[in-house]
Scaffold this active site. Sequence first.
Site, mmCIF file in Angstrom:
data_model
loop_
_atom_site.group_PDB
_atom_site.id
_atom_site.type_symbol
_atom_site.label_atom_id
_atom_site.label_comp_id
_atom_site.label_asym_id
_atom_site.label_seq_id
_atom_site.Cartn_x
_atom_site.Cartn_y
_atom_site.Cartn_z
ATOM 1 C CG ASP A 18 -1.957 0.867 0.970
ATOM 2 O OD1 ASP A 18 -2.358 1.583 0.079
ATOM 3 O OD2 ASP A 18 -2.807 1.211 2.122
ATOM 4 N NE ARG A 22 -1.610 6.487 1.205
ATOM 5 C CZ ARG A 22 -1.593 5.455 2.239
ATOM 6 N NH1 ARG A 22 -1.466 5.827 3.214
ATOM 7 N NH2 ARG A 22 -1.988 4.260 1.738
ATOM 8 C CG HIS A 35 0.460 2.083 -9.352
ATOM 9 N ND1 HIS A 35 0.137 1.858 -8.185
ATOM 10 C CD2 HIS A 35 -0.794 2.746 -10.071
ATOM 11 C CE1 HIS A 35 -1.090 2.235 -7.984
ATOM 12 N NE2 HIS A 35 -1.507 2.829 -8.931
ATOM 13 C CG LEU A 129 9.426 -17.257 -3.270
ATOM 14 C CD1 LEU A 129 9.138 -17.080 -1.991
ATOM 15 C CD2 LEU A 129 9.886 -15.982 -3.757
ATOM 16 N NE ARG A 192 -8.136 0.478 5.105
ATOM 17 C CZ ARG A 192 -7.681 1.565 5.156
ATOM 18 N NH1 ARG A 192 -7.769 1.989 6.376
ATOM 19 N NH2 ARG A 192 -7.465 2.432 4.068
ATOM 20 C CD GLU A 205 2.043 -13.340 15.631
ATOM 21 O OE1 GLU A 205 2.130 -12.202 16.018
ATOM 22 O OE2 GLU A 205 1.684 -14.258 16.236
HETATM 23 C C1 FPP Z 1 -1.597 0.049 -3.462
HETATM 24 O O1 FPP Z 1 -1.377 1.556 -3.524
HETATM 25 C C2 FPP Z 1 -1.104 -0.574 -4.346
HETATM 26 C C3 FPP Z 1 -1.835 -1.134 -5.270
HETATM 27 C C4 FPP Z 1 -3.156 -0.872 -5.638
HETATM 28 C C5 FPP Z 1 -1.252 -1.899 -6.485
HETATM 29 C C6 FPP Z 1 0.121 -2.799 -6.297
HETATM 30 C C7 FPP Z 1 0.697 -2.974 -7.453
HETATM 31 C C8 FPP Z 1 2.006 -3.122 -7.618
HETATM 32 C C9 FPP Z 1 3.033 -2.578 -6.886
HETATM 33 C C10 FPP Z 1 2.455 -3.200 -9.071
HETATM 34 C C11 FPP Z 1 1.935 -4.650 -9.509
HETATM 35 C C12 FPP Z 1 2.525 -5.837 -8.952
HETATM 36 C C13 FPP Z 1 2.712 -7.032 -9.322
HETATM 37 C C14 FPP Z 1 3.052 -8.090 -8.614
HETATM 38 C C15 FPP Z 1 2.597 -7.155 -10.792
HETATM 39 P P1 FPP Z 1 -2.401 2.780 -3.644
HETATM 40 O O2 FPP Z 1 -2.381 3.002 -4.903
HETATM 41 O O3 FPP Z 1 -3.686 2.062 -2.927
HETATM 42 O O4 FPP Z 1 -1.797 3.992 -3.000
HETATM 43 P P2 FPP Z 1 -2.451 4.991 -2.018
HETATM 44 O O5 FPP Z 1 -3.282 4.211 -0.820
HETATM 45 O O6 FPP Z 1 -1.366 5.796 -1.488
HETATM 46 O O7 FPP Z 1 -3.491 5.585 -2.844
#
Ligand code: FPP
Length: 247
Positions: A18, A22, A35, A129, A192, A205
């Site tokens: 997450d 931000r 991303h 893995l 959460r 955990e």
């Molecule tokens: C949350 O950050 C992150 C996501 C919804 C996507 C996570 C995806 C990647 C890291 C890239 C793809 C991964 C793979 C394994 C192919 P957010 O956008 O909700 O951030 P915010 O809460 O700060 O807005």
Amino acid sequence: MATPELAIIPRHVAIIMDGNGRWANKRGLPRTVGHSKGMEAVRETVKAAGEAGVEYLTLFAFSSENWSRPEAEVNDLMGLLRRFIRRDLAELHHSNVRIRIIGDRVKLRGDLLPLLLEAEETTRNNTALTLVIAFNYGSRDEIVRATVSLAKDVRAGLLDPEAIDAAMICGRLDTADIPDPDLIIRTSGEERLSNFLLWQAAYSEFLFIPEYWPDFDKQLFFQALKVYASRDRRFGAVSATPTAVVG
Ligand code: FPP
């Protein structure tokens, strides 16, 4: 950074990645940059997990609720997964990594589903893995699909409803062949589960850390493993070891 010795290694680590948005906002950059940077953290974490001897690493890449994001961002996340498989599959395979995808595959568009199936097929006999990518994944949706599948068997006369137990439900989940996560990490300071592995997290955990996902790296991963090693897991029983071992 050298790989530190740890007394207790979790068999399965699951991560809610997450804070990409931000991280980007803080720098005045578009969310897509967050991303993409998050993708680099994915690569580093997969390597670190392999080095640590973790057997399963589950990454929450796209939730069943993420469809409500702007279309461009949804397309961007789909594109990142597509590129990850295309560019990294050979190297992951070479590193003996097995890829598993969890989540509802029905809604995946175009070439994405065949690509994911190919990644699973190519790496299915690998023994290092297991990288589990949760894509279009929502835990309630997964439990609903498992329930429907059991109900169909009951209707067909194949299953006595009184015979349904926890093991049978586990066997119908997307994670049927995957052990429950020992450690669930969420980055970005949010505390959460957001519909992630609700059934499987019964005895996990939890570790919530303030860093945004694009800043996650090997050092933070090993720090998390160290915290895990200091926890006293009792699974509803009493402690077997009065003093927990810290790596
Ligand atoms: C949350 O950050 C992150 C996501 C919804 C996507 C996570 C995806 C990647 C890291 C890239 C793809 C991964 C793979 C394994 C192919 P957010 O956008 O909700 O951030 P915010 O809460 O700060 O807005």
